[in-house]
Enzyme design. Sequence first.
Site, PDB file in Angstrom:
ATOM      1  N   ASP A 161       0.768  -1.238   0.000  1.00 49.36           N
ATOM      2  CA  ASP A 161       0.000   0.000   0.000  1.00 49.36           C
ATOM      3  C   ASP A 161       0.806   1.299   0.000  1.00 49.36           C
ATOM      4  OD1 ASP A 161      -1.691  -2.118   0.366  1.00 49.36           O
ATOM      5  OD2 ASP A 161      -2.802  -1.256   2.034  1.00 49.36           O
ATOM      6  N   GLU A 194       1.295  -9.282  11.605  1.00 49.60           N
ATOM      7  CA  GLU A 194       1.089  -8.911  10.194  1.00 49.60           C
ATOM      8  C   GLU A 194       2.437  -8.713   9.492  1.00 49.60           C
ATOM      9  OE1 GLU A 194      -1.123  -5.287   9.821  1.00 49.60           O
ATOM     10  OE2 GLU A 194      -1.531  -5.578   7.687  1.00 49.60           O
TER      11      GLU A 194
HETATM   12  C1  GLC Z   1      -3.024  -4.411   3.556  1.00 50.71           C
HETATM   13  C2  GLC Z   1      -1.835  -4.958   2.783  1.00 50.71           C
HETATM   14  C3  GLC Z   1      -2.337  -5.882   1.690  1.00 50.71           C
HETATM   15  C4  GLC Z   1      -3.200  -6.968   2.303  1.00 50.71           C
HETATM   16  C5  GLC Z   1      -4.297  -6.410   3.194  1.00 50.71           C
HETATM   17  C6  GLC Z   1      -5.009  -7.477   4.014  1.00 50.71           C
HETATM   18  O1  GLC Z   1      -3.833  -3.613   2.777  1.00 50.71           O
HETATM   19  O2  GLC Z   1      -1.055  -3.946   2.250  1.00 50.71           O
HETATM   20  O3  GLC Z   1      -1.276  -6.439   0.980  1.00 50.71           O
HETATM   21  O4  GLC Z   1      -3.741  -7.771   1.322  1.00 50.71           O
HETATM   22  O5  GLC Z   1      -3.765  -5.476   4.094  1.00 50.71           O
HETATM   23  O6  GLC Z   1      -4.091  -8.206   4.775  1.00 50.71           O
END
Ligand code: GLC
Length: 429
Positions: free
Chosen positions: A164, A394
């Site tokens: 992101d 995460e």
């Molecule tokens: C965030 C991450 C993305 C992922 C999502 C759910 O947006 O950047 O890569 O898929 O979270 O975990």
Amino acid sequence: MSHAELDNQARAILTGNDQGGYTIPTKGLYPYQWNWDSVFVALGFATFDQDRAWREIEMLFEGQWRDGMVPHILFRKDDPSYFPGPSVWGTDGGPIPSSGHSQPPVAASVVHDLLAGDTTGRGEERAERLLPKLMNWHRWYLSYRDPDGLGVIAVIHPWESGRDNLPDWDEALRAVEVRDIGPYERKDTSHVDPAMRPHKEDYDRYLSIVAACRNVGWDPAKVAATCPFFVADPGVTFIFLRANRDLLALAERLGRNEEADEIRGWIAKMEEGAARLWNEDLMAHVAVNERTCKQTDGISSASFLALYAGLTDTRTLSALQGHFDRIAAKVRYLMPSYDPGHPSYEPLRYWRGPVWAMINYMIAKGFAEAGDKARAERLRADTAKLIETGGFAEYFSPESGAGAGGGAFSWTSAIWLTWASSTRAEQAA
Ligand code: GLC
């Protein structure tokens, strides 16, 4: 805690995040089905419940749009704890309410791997049903994310890259005019420390891109032509190239000659196109803003995915080995999402520095296939250590190893089960 105990924990996280056939990334922060999360999750399920692994991918494809796109989020039920929800996206492209763009297309690779390890006896039949859907998704990528046939895949939103707030998007994002967003309330910063999340200036622009695409009705040709953000991404490009190789192997195994021929054409085009991303000063592949034809100036963890994509020529391999060793001398745990030697590097802010387990898994696969087992093993050992100390977070700080972002995270658990756990390595030996 022993690896066998961590295996149990990882399985409990996956089953705890299971919503009856699909899995959410984590409770609270991400309450829906995310595209590439789900696909990695399938690899985790495959280590103890293969039927459930296939189901995960099948449910993802239930949300495929009529034009072939597989959305980045499927909003299967309303959840006010998440923003931006379905009403902000304003899409109407498929059978399930969803976001309006895609995410890195790892699915073909994982379907290939599920079939290779399948002992359910139904794998071929399930892969056969998925093949035309995968073909359509890949055709969509080529038509609408590489409309000029350059052999590289662009993203129309930083979120489409799955990475992101990567520094590579900064310049292109700053050029996006903030408009049509109205007042809004973010929810991510109430779940997680705001110091680890994207800034408000970024968020305004994320929403402005969504508004611009909504204004053209999410028509994919119009989006490609007019979206204020259109950046060729080495991450998606390399994942897509790899996915095409795996899709080809799948088509060949299933005796689908026509599809196989079509895919061979895609691979040839992408192998050639990758040169567009090569930055000769940095000796690595980087992003290119397709609206200005300008390359970015930093190495990200996706630069290492060239090997995973099968670009294992001596120049690329030795350049990446050099970068690997240089970065390894700077941080304790590999692979930071952005070069720690770059001024934009931040060890705890999401995609501007932290280590992500599933990226390590793909980079390691590339090194191993290129014959560099030592660097592949270093990545596995680092990932295992991070999870042992930081839990199933995460993402992790490459410096302290601290786990950060959301906890009890599905893809971290899945990557543990399928690759990082030493019990897995013992099984494979
Ligand atoms: C965030 C991450 C993305 C992922 C999502 C759910 O947006 O950047 O890569 O898929 O979270 O975990």
